[in-house]
Design a protein around this motif. Structure first.
Motif, PDB file in Angstrom:
ATOM      1  N   PRO A 125       0.839  -1.204   0.000  1.00  0.00           N
ATOM      2  CA  PRO A 125       0.000   0.000   0.000  1.00  0.00           C
ATOM      3  C   PRO A 125       0.868   1.246   0.000  1.00  0.00           C
ATOM      4  O   PRO A 125       2.091   1.181   0.187  1.00  0.00           O
ATOM      5  CB  PRO A 125      -0.774  -0.121   1.315  1.00  0.00           C
ATOM      6  CG  PRO A 125       0.129  -0.912   2.204  1.00  0.00           C
ATOM      7  CD  PRO A 125       0.856  -1.872   1.307  1.00  0.00           C
ATOM      8  N   LEU A 126       0.235   2.385  -0.218  1.00  0.00           N
ATOM      9  CA  LEU A 126       0.904   3.669  -0.042  1.00  0.00           C
ATOM     10  C   LEU A 126       0.669   4.139   1.387  1.00  0.00           C
ATOM     11  O   LEU A 126      -0.476   4.162   1.848  1.00  0.00           O
ATOM     12  CB  LEU A 126       0.335   4.707  -1.008  1.00  0.00           C
ATOM     13  CG  LEU A 126       0.962   4.862  -2.386  1.00  0.00           C
ATOM     14  CD1 LEU A 126       0.178   5.893  -3.193  1.00  0.00           C
ATOM     15  CD2 LEU A 126       2.413   5.256  -2.293  1.00  0.00           C
ATOM     16  N   TYR A 127       1.726   4.510   2.085  1.00  0.00           N
ATOM     17  CA  TYR A 127       1.598   5.112   3.399  1.00  0.00           C
ATOM     18  C   TYR A 127       1.992   6.579   3.270  1.00  0.00           C
ATOM     19  O   TYR A 127       3.146   6.905   2.976  1.00  0.00           O
ATOM     20  CB  TYR A 127       2.502   4.411   4.417  1.00  0.00           C
ATOM     21  CG  TYR A 127       2.108   2.986   4.704  1.00  0.00           C
ATOM     22  CD1 TYR A 127       0.866   2.680   5.275  1.00  0.00           C
ATOM     23  CD2 TYR A 127       2.967   1.924   4.407  1.00  0.00           C
ATOM     24  CE1 TYR A 127       0.498   1.370   5.538  1.00  0.00           C
ATOM     25  CE2 TYR A 127       2.604   0.616   4.672  1.00  0.00           C
ATOM     26  CZ  TYR A 127       1.370   0.343   5.240  1.00  0.00           C
ATOM     27  OH  TYR A 127       1.006  -0.963   5.501  1.00  0.00           O
ATOM     28  N   LEU A 128       1.029   7.468   3.425  1.00  0.00           N
ATOM     29  CA  LEU A 128       1.268   8.898   3.216  1.00  0.00           C
ATOM     30  C   LEU A 128       1.855   9.520   4.477  1.00  0.00           C
ATOM     31  O   LEU A 128       1.175   9.628   5.506  1.00  0.00           O
ATOM     32  CB  LEU A 128      -0.031   9.606   2.838  1.00  0.00           C
ATOM     33  CG  LEU A 128      -0.758   9.064   1.602  1.00  0.00           C
ATOM     34  CD1 LEU A 128      -2.031   9.871   1.354  1.00  0.00           C
ATOM     35  CD2 LEU A 128       0.147   9.076   0.378  1.00  0.00           C
ATOM     36  N   GLU A 129       3.107   9.936   4.393  1.00  0.00           N
ATOM     37  CA  GLU A 129       3.775  10.553   5.537  1.00  0.00           C
ATOM     38  C   GLU A 129       3.724  12.073   5.476  1.00  0.00           C
ATOM     39  O   GLU A 129       3.799  12.745   6.492  1.00  0.00           O
ATOM     40  CB  GLU A 129       5.250  10.099   5.582  1.00  0.00           C
ATOM     41  CG  GLU A 129       5.443   8.586   5.574  1.00  0.00           C
ATOM     42  CD  GLU A 129       4.921   7.920   6.827  1.00  0.00           C
ATOM     43  OE1 GLU A 129       4.720   8.627   7.840  1.00  0.00           O
ATOM     44  OE2 GLU A 129       4.698   6.683   6.805  1.00  0.00           O
ATOM     45  N   GLU A 131       2.157  15.712   5.028  1.00  0.00           N
ATOM     46  CA  GLU A 131       0.872  16.333   5.339  1.00  0.00           C
ATOM     47  C   GLU A 131       0.209  16.900   4.083  1.00  0.00           C
ATOM     48  O   GLU A 131      -1.022  16.836   3.930  1.00  0.00           O
ATOM     49  CB  GLU A 131       1.058  17.442   6.369  1.00  0.00           C
ATOM     50  CG  GLU A 131      -0.249  18.066   6.851  1.00  0.00           C
ATOM     51  CD  GLU A 131      -1.180  17.056   7.505  1.00  0.00           C
ATOM     52  OE1 GLU A 131      -2.412  17.147   7.282  1.00  0.00           O
ATOM     53  OE2 GLU A 131      -0.684  16.162   8.226  1.00  0.00           O
ATOM     54  N   ASN A 132       1.004  17.434   3.165  1.00  0.00           N
ATOM     55  CA  ASN A 132       0.453  17.982   1.929  1.00  0.00           C
ATOM     56  C   ASN A 132      -0.188  16.884   1.083  1.00  0.00           C
ATOM     57  O   ASN A 132      -1.281  17.065   0.533  1.00  0.00           O
ATOM     58  CB  ASN A 132       1.558  18.680   1.137  1.00  0.00           C
ATOM     59  CG  ASN A 132       1.026  19.347  -0.127  1.00  0.00           C
ATOM     60  OD1 ASN A 132       0.087  20.135  -0.086  1.00  0.00           O
ATOM     61  ND2 ASN A 132       1.630  19.013  -1.259  1.00  0.00           N
ATOM     62  N   GLU A 133       0.488  15.718   0.973  1.00  0.00           N
ATOM     63  CA  GLU A 133      -0.070  14.596   0.221  1.00  0.00           C
ATOM     64  C   GLU A 133      -1.365  14.108   0.867  1.00  0.00           C
ATOM     65  O   GLU A 133      -2.335  13.775   0.172  1.00  0.00           O
ATOM     66  CB  GLU A 133       0.947  13.460   0.155  1.00  0.00           C
ATOM     67  CG  GLU A 133       2.143  13.754  -0.745  1.00  0.00           C
ATOM     68  CD  GLU A 133       3.194  12.664  -0.660  1.00  0.00           C
ATOM     69  OE1 GLU A 133       3.038  11.749   0.183  1.00  0.00           O
ATOM     70  OE2 GLU A 133       4.166  12.721  -1.430  1.00  0.00           O
ATOM     71  N   ARG A 134      -1.403  14.057   2.183  1.00  0.00           N
ATOM     72  CA  ARG A 134      -2.607  13.620   2.882  1.00  0.00           C
ATOM     73  C   ARG A 134      -3.787  14.524   2.540  1.00  0.00           C
ATOM     74  O   ARG A 134      -4.899  14.053   2.291  1.00  0.00           O
ATOM     75  CB  ARG A 134      -2.369  13.625   4.387  1.00  0.00           C
ATOM     76  CG  ARG A 134      -1.361  12.589   4.860  1.00  0.00           C
ATOM     77  CD  ARG A 134      -1.114  12.698   6.361  1.00  0.00           C
ATOM     78  NE  ARG A 134      -0.236  11.631   6.834  1.00  0.00           N
ATOM     79  CZ  ARG A 134       0.104  11.456   8.111  1.00  0.00           C
ATOM     80  NH1 ARG A 134      -0.380  12.288   9.046  1.00  0.00           N
ATOM     81  NH2 ARG A 134       0.894  10.457   8.467  1.00  0.00           N
ATOM     82  N   GLN A 135      -3.533  15.828   2.497  1.00  0.00           N
ATOM     83  CA  GLN A 135      -4.605  16.777   2.203  1.00  0.00           C
ATOM     84  C   GLN A 135      -5.054  16.678   0.753  1.00  0.00           C
ATOM     85  O   GLN A 135      -6.249  16.780   0.446  1.00  0.00           O
ATOM     86  CB  GLN A 135      -4.141  18.203   2.517  1.00  0.00           C
ATOM     87  CG  GLN A 135      -5.271  19.230   2.496  1.00  0.00           C
ATOM     88  CD  GLN A 135      -6.368  18.902   3.500  1.00  0.00           C
ATOM     89  OE1 GLN A 135      -6.089  18.734   4.682  1.00  0.00           O
ATOM     90  NE2 GLN A 135      -7.620  18.806   3.033  1.00  0.00           N
ATOM     91  N   ILE A 136      -4.089  16.465  -0.166  1.00  0.00           N
ATOM     92  CA  ILE A 136      -4.409  16.344  -1.588  1.00  0.00           C
ATOM     93  C   ILE A 136      -5.381  15.182  -1.811  1.00  0.00           C
ATOM     94  O   ILE A 136      -6.425  15.327  -2.470  1.00  0.00           O
ATOM     95  CB  ILE A 136      -3.129  16.149  -2.425  1.00  0.00           C
ATOM     96  CG1 ILE A 136      -2.338  17.462  -2.510  1.00  0.00           C
ATOM     97  CG2 ILE A 136      -3.471  15.648  -3.837  1.00  0.00           C
ATOM     98  CD1 ILE A 136      -0.973  17.321  -3.153  1.00  0.00           C
ATOM     99  N   PHE A 137      -5.049  14.013  -1.255  1.00  0.00           N
ATOM    100  CA  PHE A 137      -5.902  12.845  -1.456  1.00  0.00           C
ATOM    101  C   PHE A 137      -7.247  13.009  -0.748  1.00  0.00           C
ATOM    102  O   PHE A 137      -8.292  12.611  -1.287  1.00  0.00           O
ATOM    103  CB  PHE A 137      -5.191  11.577  -0.974  1.00  0.00           C
ATOM    104  CG  PHE A 137      -4.203  11.032  -1.962  1.00  0.00           C
ATOM    105  CD1 PHE A 137      -4.625  10.249  -3.015  1.00  0.00           C
ATOM    106  CD2 PHE A 137      -2.839  11.304  -1.832  1.00  0.00           C
ATOM    107  CE1 PHE A 137      -3.721   9.744  -3.937  1.00  0.00           C
ATOM    108  CE2 PHE A 137      -1.924  10.797  -2.742  1.00  0.00           C
ATOM    109  CZ  PHE A 137      -2.365  10.019  -3.805  1.00  0.00           C
TER     110      PHE A 137
END
Length: 291
Positions: A125-129, A131-137
């Motif tokens: 899986p992708l683990y989003l570390e 914060e910007n990527e987390r918000q984008i998704f």
């Protein structure tokens, strides 16, 4: 008789009897349309984005940790099982190939994505570390849900565009190495081969039969597979067949002769010898070891 449940995308549609091509919604512990785990999907893909909670996601015997901001990708045919904490939260996007490819000229576009029909034994899986990527998704999924709820004009076009953005952004950050154009073409061919193996696994086809379906020679197929994976075409066919046999032995109560028949083997004796040659244990021994 215990069998592996196979679900169509309509099974996950709780609001209407209408046949659907996609489903996008919030995911939590209460999202249950009477599906049984483990199960497999027939002809649709799944993106599961979990923003909260813990657990284990088992995909074809590989156990993956669930933690906040994990993204899981599932291809048709894969067997999976979820063990979730009560506080799990996130989003789920289900879609068919026809929904994704609508208005696209390349019918093999999905094969270029590294997380669908992955050539390795494990698709992490992708683990989003970040914060910007987390918000984008999070924004992508929330906008898709809003579009699906409002039912405005051209909402499917907007949802399809958001799906593209989710997949493109995932491809950008998914952990794969760089490759030249020739290698990329070879990888697409091998993925097409891999998809055919998925579709035709129970027919127990030969390398030549797969090459005919791909309209190439067996030698070209074998050479490309070896260059891309370091293994033979027969190895990939055997890997998938062994996986399918293990699925039947693990998740059904079918007898050995019945499984051999389901997978188009000429007889039970050859079937048992084939499995033991590749796994070092007989089908009966494998099933007993599960206990």
């Amino acid at each position: 008789m215990k069998t592996i449940p196979v679900y169509s995308i309509d099974k996950f549609n709780s609001k209407t009897e209408k046949t659907i091509q996609f489903q996008i919604e919030v995911f939590d512990i209460h999202r249950n349309f009477k599906v049984t785990y483990p199960h497999r999907h027939d002809d649709f893909y799944e993106i599961l984005f979990l923003t909260q909670g813990e657990g284990i996601h088992t995909i074809d015997f590989q156990h993956h940790q669930i933690k906040p901001f994990s993204i899981f990708f599932l291809s048709p045919g894969q067997i999976h099982e979820l063990e979730l904490s009560e506080d799990v939260q996130g989003y789920i996007f289900l879609f068919t190939s026809s929904f994704y490819h609508f208005n696209k000229t390349d019918p093999y576009k999905l094969f270029e994505l590294p997380f669908f029909y992955n050539l390795s034994k494990e698709t992490p899986p992708l683990y989003l570390e970040n914060e910007n990527e987390r918000q984008i998704f999070t924004d992508f999924f929330q906008k898709a849900i809003t579009e699906n709820q409002l039912k405005l004009a051209d909402n499917e076009e907007v949802i399809r565009a958001l799906l593209d953005l989710i997949l493109i952004q995932s491809k950008r950050i998914y952990p794969v190495g760089m490759m030249n154009e020739q290698t990329q073409k070879g990888k697409v061919l091998v993925k097409r081969f891999k998809q055919l193996i998925e579709e035709k696994c129970q027919e127990n086809l030969s390398v030549k039969q797969y090459a005919d379906l791909l309209t190439i020679t067996p030698n070209h197929l074998s050479e490309t597979v070896r260059n891309i994976t370091g293994r033979t075409s027969t190895d990939l066919i055997n890997d998938r067949m062994v996986m399918e046999i293990k699925r039947y032995l693990t998740h059904t109560d079918l007898g050995i002769s019945e499984i051999a028949y389901q997978l188009n083997f000429s007889d039970q004796s050859y079937f048992s010898k084939y499995f033991k040659k590749l796994t070092k244990v007989s089908p009966l021994e494998f099933r007993r070891n599960l206990l």
